[in-house]
Every structure is written in C-alpha cells, then in structure tokens.
Motif scaffolding. Structure first.
Motif, PDB file in Angstrom:
ATOM      1  N   PRO A   1      -6.257   1.942   0.858  1.00 12.06           N
ATOM      2  CA  PRO A   1      -6.111   2.547  -0.927  1.00 12.06           C
ATOM      3  C   PRO A   1      -5.999   1.097  -0.727  1.00 12.06           C
ATOM      4  CG  PRO A   1      -4.252   1.632   1.065  1.00 12.06           C
ATOM      5  CD  PRO A   1      -5.823   1.732   2.151  1.00 12.06           C
TER       6      PRO A   1
ATOM      7  N   GLU B   1      -6.768  -2.604  -3.493  1.00 13.85           N
ATOM      8  CA  GLU B   1      -8.142  -2.373  -4.852  1.00 13.85           C
ATOM      9  C   GLU B   1      -7.765  -4.173  -4.773  1.00 13.85           C
ATOM     10  OE1 GLU B   1      -9.539  -0.727  -6.958  1.00 13.85           O
ATOM     11  OE2 GLU B   1      -8.576   1.158  -5.945  1.00 13.85           O
TER      12      GLU B   1
ATOM     13  N   PRO C   1       0.480  -0.932   0.132  1.00  7.06           N
ATOM     14  CA  PRO C   1       0.264  -0.175   0.190  1.00  7.06           C
ATOM     15  C   PRO C   1       0.945   0.935  -0.539  1.00  7.06           C
ATOM     16  CG  PRO C   1       0.575  -1.009   2.369  1.00  7.06           C
ATOM     17  CD  PRO C   1       0.945  -1.587   1.688  1.00  7.06           C
TER      18      PRO C   1
ATOM     19  N   VAL D   1      -0.794   6.803   3.372  1.00  4.97           N
ATOM     20  CA  VAL D   1      -2.469   6.703   3.305  1.00  4.97           C
ATOM     21  C   VAL D   1      -2.782   7.919   4.514  1.00  4.97           C
ATOM     22  CG1 VAL D   1      -4.487   5.671   5.010  1.00  4.97           C
ATOM     23  CG2 VAL D   1      -2.393   4.811   2.544  1.00  4.97           C
TER      24      VAL D   1
END
Length: 408
Positions: free
Chosen positions: A145, A147, A113, A117
């Motif tokens: 985040p 996906e 990641p 963030v």
C-alpha cells in the motif's frame, strides 16, 4: 518464552512516560555534528590487539570485496548522474527530503500502513527454496500500500510494477504461531537459501522461533526483469528513488508485523545485515511493538559510507558538483531515513548491535555511532569482516539468549 502482544497505543503511552532519554529535537542534528572527514577516520576495537591476524587480514579482504560491490553500484548510478536533464530535479528532490529531515518527525515521514492488507501465500514450488526437515513454509506476498512521500516522483516510482508486490518466506511451527524473528537481507543478497544458511536461521527455528525472511524493494522478484543485478533499482534512478525505497521498506515491514500479530505471534523482533541492519534500526524508531532489535554490521550514514568506497567516492563527487551540493547537503538530503535522525522507540536494553572489528564495508566507527544513539544498548564485536563472520557461533548464542530474554 511467550510475550503478550502489546498495542501501539499502550507502548506509545509507556514510552512517553519514560522520559529518561533526551528528545532528538533538543540536540543538533547528527549531520551537522559529524566531522566532514568521518568517512576516512581510522578504526579500532578492543579486538585488534587480541586477534590482529583475524582483524587486519579480514579487513584487507573486505576492501577488495568492497571495491567489487562499489563498482557495481557506481555503474548503476553513473548514467543518471551524467544526464544533464536530471540535475535540477535531483537538487529539488534533495531539498524536499532535507526539509522533512529537519523536522525530525518520524510519524510524518513514516506513514502508517493500513491494518487490512491482504497477505496471500503458497507452499514452496519445485524450483523455490525449501528448508526441508519437515519445516512448514509459506511463500507470502501482498500488494504494497506504500505511496511515495514526494509527489513529484510518485508516478515514476510506482511505475516499477514488480516492486509493488512485497514478498517473504515464512517458517512456521505446526503447533501454532510462535515468537517471530524477521530477518532482513543486505544489498544484493536477497536469496533465502543464502541467508538461511549463512545466518543459521534453522537454529532459531529449532529454538522455538518462527522465522520470516523478507525481500527488500527492487531485489529478487521485486526488481525489474532487465535489471543487471538484484537491488539495481535502488541506485539507478537517483537519490529520490533511493530515499523512497527506504521508506517503502519500512512500510512493508510494518505490514508484515501487522500480519504476524494478527496471526497470533506473541512477540516479533527484527535483525538484519548491513542494509538489513540499517532498516532494522530504522524500524525501531517507528515501531514500539518490536520485542527486540539486533542490527548486524549496520549501515548507518549512507553518504559517508559511499564516500569511503572507490569508485563510488568519485561518483558522489561528480554528482555533488553537478547538482551544486556539498557532502553536508547530501547527508541532509538523505537523513530523512536515517535511524540517527529520530528518537528510538525501544528501551535500549532490547537493542543488541553487532559489529565486525575487521569490517570495511560498515567499519566500527559506524557501529559505534549507532550504539551512541542508543545509550546503554548492548554491543558485541566479532573479529571478522563484513562477509566472513569469524566467531559467528558466539554471537549467534548471544542473540538467542538475548531474544529469549526479550520475549519472556
């Protein structure tokens, strides 16, 4: 007790120089070497003869409790399993993850990641759990985040909007960041108050550790509002969602690690029960920055575990027949997130595995399987089951001493 934070590149370089443990890709994959009847093989530990009443009595109680949980999980899985329109896509999804599992490439599966963030927090509100005793606490959250790895399920998975906000409760010390224990709960059991009390997390805080209790995907406030129980979303949407949820959990845990180190924590380690133990072990195959890893009664081989339970065994049989997959294919299709599929990143001396001799949720044979994957790691048995940890005071003391040594 302080330990300087180590960068990912430094740890990766050090790990590459060790070379003492055979690479996973040089050995046959575990899903091929594990006997087909592993799920029903007998169990036993050195505690059986020493504490027969505690071990076998707690084992009997575990089977009863296990059946209740299995019934809940089966009820969540059944509608999709019986839906004809999902048969072909489930088969294709399993093959997608199986091909990735065959590569046994953790970096490709567990996408790192971003470092930036934004984590926000607030003090406990009136109806939110607070440990009291003057412990500074923050309820933290961030927009995950993550996906999905499989583009075919990405839109559906991300449509669960509440699940996209990661959450945790953070106990800190007024004097500044300390070595930190990340605690990961088991399936269904997301409540901070329950985990704090059941695992005596106040003891670790009083010993000088900050504590971060995370909420796993589809649990608590991350579950859909109409979910009948916490964790329902893990099982209700098929194997692909379950696989992506495990990858999602690891992605979020890495964000929490980034946050803790950026805040100034000198070291960060992890522990958890059952599914939390599974994810603790899994994080240790992608995160060499961990100071320690303590899986407690860890789930290790999900397909075999569910085959040992009733009525989930029957549900698995129905599912396998409908999509044309035998137990080996199901193992292979879910091996993408198994800690057994990848080379551990941590020195085995930093791993302490805890198991219950009377555990029939995650029986001793699974604990031994994980222990064998980390040769020379520490192993401790207690004479209780999955829910009632007889002798817990002993392993809590060992955990504290182990963590102190790892965080020096």
């Amino acid at each position: 007790m302080a330990k300087a934070a180590v960068s990912k590149s430094e740890v990766s370089e050090a790990s590459a120089l060790q070379g003492s443990v055979p690479k996973v890709n040089e050995t046959p994959p575990w899903w091929l070497t594990l006997p087909d009847d592993f799920y029903c093989q007998s169990d036993g530990t050195e505690l059986d003869a020493e504490y027969p009443f505690k071990v076998y009595g707690s084992a009997f109680l575990d089977v009863m409790l296990r059946t209740s949980l299995a019934s809940m999980l089966s009820a969540s899985m059944l509608p999709r399993m019986l839906s004809g329109r999902h048969v072909e896509e489930e088969k294709a999804h399993l093959e997608f993850y199986a091909e990735l599992a065959e590569l046994r490439d953790a970096e490709r599966v567990f996408v790192e990641p971003p470092d930036n963030v934004d984590v926000v927090g607030h003090s406990p509100k009136r109806r939110e759990f607070s440990p009291g005793g003057g412990i500074p606490s923050l309820y933290l959250s961030f927009r995950s985040p993550f996906e999905p790895l499989n583009p075919e399920v990405a839109d559906d998975y991300l449509s669960h909007r509440r699940n996209r906000t990661a959450r945790a409760l953070y106990w800190t010390h007024p004097s500044g960041p300390r070595p930190t224990l990340i605690f990961v709960h088991g399936v269904v059991e997301h409540w901070y108050a329950l985990n704090a009390r059941y695992f005596s997390l106040r003891q670790f805080y009083d010993r000088g550790y900050d504590v971060l209790m995370v909420t796993l995907p589809f649990h608590g406030q991350r579950g859909d509002r109409r979910s009948p129980f916490s964790g329902y979303g893990l099982f209700a949407s098929g194997f692909a969602h379950l696989n992506e949820s495990m990858l999602h959990a690891i992605s979020d845990l890495r964000v929490w690690m980034n946050y803790l180190y950026a805040r100034g924590a000198p070291s960060v380690g992890i522990s958890g029960l059952s599914l939390g133990g599974y994810l603790s072990a899994l994080l240790a195959v992608v995160e060499p920055r961990l100071a320690f890893c303590i899986p407690n009664s860890p789930l290790v081989a999900p397909v075999d575990t569910m085959r040992a339970w009733q009525p989930t065994r029957r549900i698995m049989e129905i599912s396998a027949r409908r999509i044309g997959a035998d137990p080996l294919a199901l193992r292979r299709g879910m091996a993408v997130h198994s800690p057994l599929s990848y080379q551990p990143q941590l020195d085995p001396d930093r791993v302490m595995i805890i198991g219950g001799a009377g555990d029939r949720f995650t029986p001793p044979r699974y604990v031994r399987l994980l222990h064998a994957h980390w040769p020379q790691s520490h192993l401790h048995w207690f004479p209780g089951n999955h829910m009632f940890h007889i002798g817990q005071a002993d392993y809590l003391r060992l955990m504290q001493e182990f963590m102190d040594r790892c965080c020096q």
